[in-house]
Design a protein around this motif. Structure first.
Motif, PDB file in Angstrom:
ATOM      1  N   ASP A   1       0.791  67.108  56.338  1.00 56.52           N
ATOM      2  CA  ASP A   1       1.873  68.072  56.113  1.00 56.52           C
ATOM      3  C   ASP A   1       3.105  67.719  56.942  1.00 56.52           C
ATOM      4  O   ASP A   1       4.238  67.862  56.475  1.00 56.52           O
ATOM      5  N   THR A   2       2.877  67.245  58.167  1.00 55.80           N
ATOM      6  CA  THR A   2       3.997  66.859  59.021  1.00 55.80           C
ATOM      7  C   THR A   2       4.694  65.621  58.475  1.00 55.80           C
ATOM      8  O   THR A   2       5.921  65.494  58.561  1.00 55.80           O
TER       9      THR A   2
ATOM     10  N   ALA B   1       6.840  66.856  55.676  1.00 55.79           N
ATOM     11  CA  ALA B   1       7.990  67.598  56.199  1.00 55.79           C
ATOM     12  C   ALA B   1       9.040  66.662  56.792  1.00 55.79           C
ATOM     13  O   ALA B   1      10.251  66.916  56.662  1.00 55.79           O
ATOM     14  N   SER B   2       8.596  65.574  57.410  1.00 51.50           N
ATOM     15  CA  SER B   2       9.535  64.626  57.990  1.00 51.50           C
ATOM     16  C   SER B   2      10.362  63.946  56.914  1.00 51.50           C
ATOM     17  O   SER B   2      11.581  63.751  57.067  1.00 51.50           O
TER      18      SER B   2
ATOM     19  N   LEU C   1       8.843  62.194  62.456  1.00 54.62           N
ATOM     20  CA  LEU C   1       7.382  62.294  62.457  1.00 54.62           C
ATOM     21  C   LEU C   1       6.815  62.004  63.835  1.00 54.62           C
ATOM     22  O   LEU C   1       5.981  62.773  64.348  1.00 54.62           O
TER      23      LEU C   1
ATOM     24  N   SER D   1      -2.880  69.045  58.787  1.00 53.09           N
ATOM     25  CA  SER D   1      -1.562  69.303  59.369  1.00 53.09           C
ATOM     26  C   SER D   1      -0.777  68.007  59.579  1.00 53.09           C
ATOM     27  O   SER D   1       0.463  68.016  59.560  1.00 53.09           O
ATOM     28  N   ILE D   2      -1.475  66.885  59.784  1.00 48.65           N
ATOM     29  CA  ILE D   2      -0.775  65.614  60.004  1.00 48.65           C
ATOM     30  C   ILE D   2      -0.090  65.169  58.723  1.00 48.65           C
ATOM     31  O   ILE D   2       1.094  64.799  58.737  1.00 48.65           O
TER      32      ILE D   2
ATOM     33  N   ALA E   1       7.555  64.749  66.261  1.00 49.85           N
ATOM     34  CA  ALA E   1       6.844  65.984  65.906  1.00 49.85           C
ATOM     35  C   ALA E   1       5.368  65.894  66.284  1.00 49.85           C
ATOM     36  O   ALA E   1       4.780  66.870  66.784  1.00 49.85           O
ATOM     37  N   LEU E   2       4.762  64.726  66.073  1.00 52.84           N
ATOM     38  CA  LEU E   2       3.352  64.553  66.429  1.00 52.84           C
ATOM     39  C   LEU E   2       3.171  64.433  67.932  1.00 52.84           C
ATOM     40  O   LEU E   2       2.123  64.800  68.477  1.00 52.84           O
TER      41      LEU E   2
END
Length: 340
Positions: free
Chosen positions: A326-327, A330-331, A272, A323-324, A275-276
């Motif tokens: 969602d990330t 996904a993580s 995470l 989107s945060i 990715a961020l």
């Protein structure tokens, strides 16, 4: 909080077990002390409000096993000749700074709790731990481990057990215990990154880098970036941490693998944060902090429950940036945990 608090040490018992079986005398002594401390199950005092702001007291046990020891440095006093005292003092300050300046938390209990630490505990003691009241540091023996005050992320890790104690109170067994350990690794790493002004991309994501003595084949106790790769040494064995639920370790050792399976949520946080991008404490850290302290976690929360709490925290903190969240989802999916 008046509940019994587990003794949370940085070196896992299975590492000391292996060294003790090989006849490494400092590990034999350290394991006996750790076992005695865990059996004691200290009852922590209720959080008491102190003077607002940072307040540190460092004591020296003089290689005895008597706590707290002789007070050798207090808040605002100049450095002393003993580097262990100064490292402990600075590490407590770095940990306080992250929690106060980033998360608005007044010490680990949120109410100005004084930060106490004892150094030079025991003879060549191969560990550091939070006992519900104070930090305790061994010197290591110089052959396997060095001075435990030398790694700021170790100090941040152990003090974060105090934060967990005063917030979610995660049980120290199985998945809740692995979350307890992982949260400490996450914020221990963030303490180091914040002190060094590192971005997520620049950080090493190692816990205890520099703690292993020269000649030991390894770089740290744990790796959040690549769980299972921190060490592979004839004396220590191989780092057993998994990075994915498919490799989850079912064991009766280590309170059900709390130091082992913590690699899974550790890796989720690393994924995470990277990715961020930017500074890991800024968004990923705030999400984890909100999940830990928001009051929605039960003490027996498993990985899925914590994952859901982090997704909910992301949605609450960043309502206009889906989107945060969602990330975050996904993580967790990348390590085999579905928030649902």
């Amino acid at each position: 909080m008046n509940a019994a608090v587990p003794i949370c040490a940085i070196v896992p018992p299975y590492v000391l077990d292996r060294l003790a079986e090989a006849g490494h005398e400092p590990a034999v002594r350290s394991l006996a002390l750790d076992t005695a401390h865990r059996a004691a199950r200290l009852t922590a005092p209720p959080p008491t409000a102190g003077a607002r702001g940072l307040n540190r007291v460092i004591a020296d046990t003089g290689h005895s096993q008597r706590l707290p020891g002789r007070t050798v440095r207090t808040e605002g006093h100049a450095p002393v000749a003993d580097p262990s005292v100064n490292h402990a003092y600075d590490g407590l300050g770095d940990t306080f700074a992250l929690y106060a300046q980033v998360f608005g938390r007044d010490s680990i209990d949120g109410r100005g709790l004084r930060l106490d630490a004892s150094v030079h505990y025991g003879q060549n003691y191969e560990n550091a731990f939070w006992n519900g009241r104070r930090m305790v540091f061994g010197d290591g023996d110089g052959r396997i481990f060095g001075d435990f005050t030398a790694c700021v992320d170790v100090i941040g890790h152990e003090l974060t057990h105090g934060v967990t104690q005063f917030t979610a109170g995660l049980e120290y067994q199985d998945q809740p215990g692995a979350l307890n350990e992982s949260v400490s690794d996450v914020f221990g790493s963030l303490v180091k990154q914040y002190a060094l002004h590192q971005s997520a991309a620049d950080a090493d994501w190692l816990i205890g880098a520099g703690l292993l003595a020269p000649g030991i084949q390894g770089v740290a106790l744990r790796s959040m970036k690549a769980p299972g790769t921190a060490y592979d040494d004839p004396q220590l064995g191989k780092d057993p941490q998994p990075a994915h639920m498919r490799d989850y370790v079912n064991t009766t050792q280590d309170n059900g693998g709390v130091h082992i399976n913590s690699g899974i949520p550790n890796h989720a946080f690393y994924l995470l944060a990277t990715a961020l991008g930017g500074q890991a404490w800024d968004r990923a850290g705030r999400i984890w902090y909100d999940a830990l302290t928001g009051g929605g976690l039960s003490a027996d929360a498993d990985f899925t429950a914590f994952a859901r709490a982090t997704v909910a925290a992301a949605k609450a903190r960043y309502p206009d940036r889906s989107s945060i969240a969602d990330t975050v989802s996904a993580s967790w999916a990348q390590v085999g945990v579905s928030p649902g």
